[in-house]
Motif scaffolding. Structure first.
Motif, short mmCIF file in Angstrom:
data_model
loop_
_atom_site.label_atom_id
_atom_site.label_comp_id
_atom_site.label_asym_id
_atom_site.label_seq_id
_atom_site.Cartn_x
_atom_site.Cartn_y
_atom_site.Cartn_z
N PHE A 1 -3.18 -8.48 7.01
CA PHE A 1 -2.94 -9.84 7.48
C PHE A 1 -4.19 -10.72 7.38
CE2 PHE A 1 1.31 -9.05 8.34
CZ PHE A 1 1.92 -10.26 8.62
N THR A 2 -5.36 -10.12 7.38
CA THR A 2 -6.58 -10.88 7.12
C THR A 2 -6.56 -11.39 5.68
OG1 THR A 2 -7.82 -9.60 8.75
CG2 THR A 2 -9.10 -10.78 7.09
N ILE A 3 -6.20 -10.52 4.76
CA ILE A 3 -6.10 -10.92 3.35
C ILE A 3 -5.05 -12.01 3.19
CG2 ILE A 3 -5.41 -10.11 1.05
CD1 ILE A 3 -6.63 -7.34 1.90
N TYR A 4 -3.88 -11.83 3.80
CA TYR A 4 -2.82 -12.83 3.69
C TYR A 4 -3.26 -14.17 4.27
CZ TYR A 4 0.03 -8.60 3.02
OH TYR A 4 0.53 -7.40 2.59
N THR A 5 -4.02 -14.14 5.35
CA THR A 5 -4.49 -15.37 5.98
C THR A 5 -5.48 -16.10 5.07
OG1 THR A 5 -4.14 -14.45 8.17
CG2 THR A 5 -5.61 -16.34 8.03
N PHE A 6 -6.37 -15.36 4.42
CA PHE A 6 -7.30 -16.00 3.48
C PHE A 6 -6.55 -16.64 2.32
CE2 PHE A 6 -10.81 -13.22 5.19
CZ PHE A 6 -11.61 -14.27 5.61
N LEU B 96 -4.76 -0.54 11.79
CA LEU B 96 -5.91 -1.05 11.06
C LEU B 96 -5.50 -1.60 9.69
CD1 LEU B 96 -8.90 -1.49 11.34
CD2 LEU B 96 -9.27 0.82 10.46
N ASN B 97 -4.62 -0.90 8.99
CA ASN B 97 -4.12 -1.40 7.71
C ASN B 97 -3.38 -2.73 7.89
OD1 ASN B 97 -5.04 0.54 5.85
ND2 ASN B 97 -3.39 1.93 6.42
N PHE B 98 -2.64 -2.84 8.98
CA PHE B 98 -1.92 -4.08 9.27
C PHE B 98 -2.90 -5.24 9.46
CE2 PHE B 98 -0.25 -6.97 12.60
CZ PHE B 98 0.81 -7.53 11.88
N GLN B 99 -3.95 -5.01 10.24
CA GLN B 99 -4.92 -6.07 10.49
C GLN B 99 -5.67 -6.47 9.21
OE1 GLN B 99 -4.85 -7.78 13.19
NE2 GLN B 99 -3.52 -6.39 14.29
N ILE B 100 -6.02 -5.49 8.40
CA ILE B 100 -6.69 -5.79 7.13
C ILE B 100 -5.77 -6.58 6.22
CG2 ILE B 100 -7.62 -4.75 5.01
CD1 ILE B 100 -8.59 -2.40 6.81
N TYR C 241 5.78 4.05 13.89
CA TYR C 241 6.14 2.72 13.37
C TYR C 241 5.40 2.45 12.06
CZ TYR C 241 7.05 -2.25 13.10
OH TYR C 241 7.46 -3.48 12.68
N ARG C 242 6.10 1.83 11.12
CA ARG C 242 5.53 1.39 9.86
C ARG C 242 5.72 -0.11 9.74
NH1 ARG C 242 2.86 5.02 10.14
NH2 ARG C 242 3.06 7.02 9.15
N TYR C 243 4.60 -0.82 9.61
CA TYR C 243 4.67 -2.27 9.42
C TYR C 243 5.22 -2.57 8.03
CZ TYR C 243 1.47 -3.05 13.39
OH TYR C 243 0.88 -3.11 14.62
N TRP D 16 2.56 -12.09 12.70
CA TRP D 16 1.48 -11.21 13.17
C TRP D 16 1.69 -10.82 14.62
CZ3 TRP D 16 -2.69 -12.68 16.57
CH2 TRP D 16 -3.76 -11.78 16.61
N VAL D 17 1.97 -11.81 15.47
CA VAL D 17 2.17 -11.55 16.90
C VAL D 17 3.40 -10.68 17.14
CG1 VAL D 17 2.73 -12.63 19.12
CG2 VAL D 17 0.95 -13.62 17.68
N VAL D 18 4.51 -11.05 16.52
CA VAL D 18 5.77 -10.33 16.74
C VAL D 18 5.65 -8.88 16.26
CG1 VAL D 18 8.19 -10.17 16.00
CG2 VAL D 18 7.23 -12.38 16.72
N LEU D 19 5.08 -8.67 15.08
CA LEU D 19 4.99 -7.31 14.56
C LEU D 19 4.05 -6.43 15.39
CD1 LEU D 19 5.01 -7.83 10.68
CD2 LEU D 19 6.83 -6.91 12.13
N MET D 20 2.96 -7.01 15.90
CA MET D 20 2.08 -6.21 16.76
C MET D 20 2.78 -5.80 18.05
SD MET D 20 -1.88 -7.40 16.64
CE MET D 20 -1.58 -9.01 17.31
#
Length: 115
Positions: free
Chosen positions: A62-67, A56-60, A106-108, A89-93
């Motif tokens: 990357f949403t910030i980074y995308t904006f 969830l932290n990863f998705q949040i 795992y730690r992103y 995003w794809v590779v790390l997931m």
């Protein structure tokens, strides 16, 4: 031998891959998938709680980074950053899902840990 049971590892893997729900439920599927799995299953196993928060932290993050990258499209640099962010995003997931299925905590890299 890994001490984490198969069910917890499988749900942790699904939680990491839940980000791909953005293709089914745009624009928030990538947040809803991991959030729902984490909220429903977090009390069943500490490993799932840990990996659910991480996903969830990863998705949040990357949403910030995308904006930010989208804003930077005004200055051209964002047009270069968006494809790099998508591939990362794809590779790390996928890497996280494989590691979680193996029972590794795992730690992103480069994420903001808000939860």
């Amino acid at each position: 031998m890994n001490q984490i049971d198969k069910e917890a590892r499988t749900w942790a893997m699904i939680c990491h891959l839940g980000g791909f729900l953005i293709f089914i439920i745009p624009p928030v599927g990538h947040l809803i998938g991991p959030l729902i799995i984490w909220l429903i299953k977090k009390d069943e196993h500490p490993f799932l709680d840990d990996q659910g928060k991480e996903a969830l932290n990863f998705q949040i993050s990357f949403t910030i980074y995308t904006f930010i990258a989208a804003f930077l499209c005004l200055f051209v640099i964002g047009a270069l950053l968006l494809p790099v962010l998508f591939i990362t995003w794809v590779v790390l997931m996928i890497v996280a899902a494989i590691k979680a299925n193996d029972g590794d905590h795992y730690r992103y890299p480069l994420i903001i840990r808000l939860i």
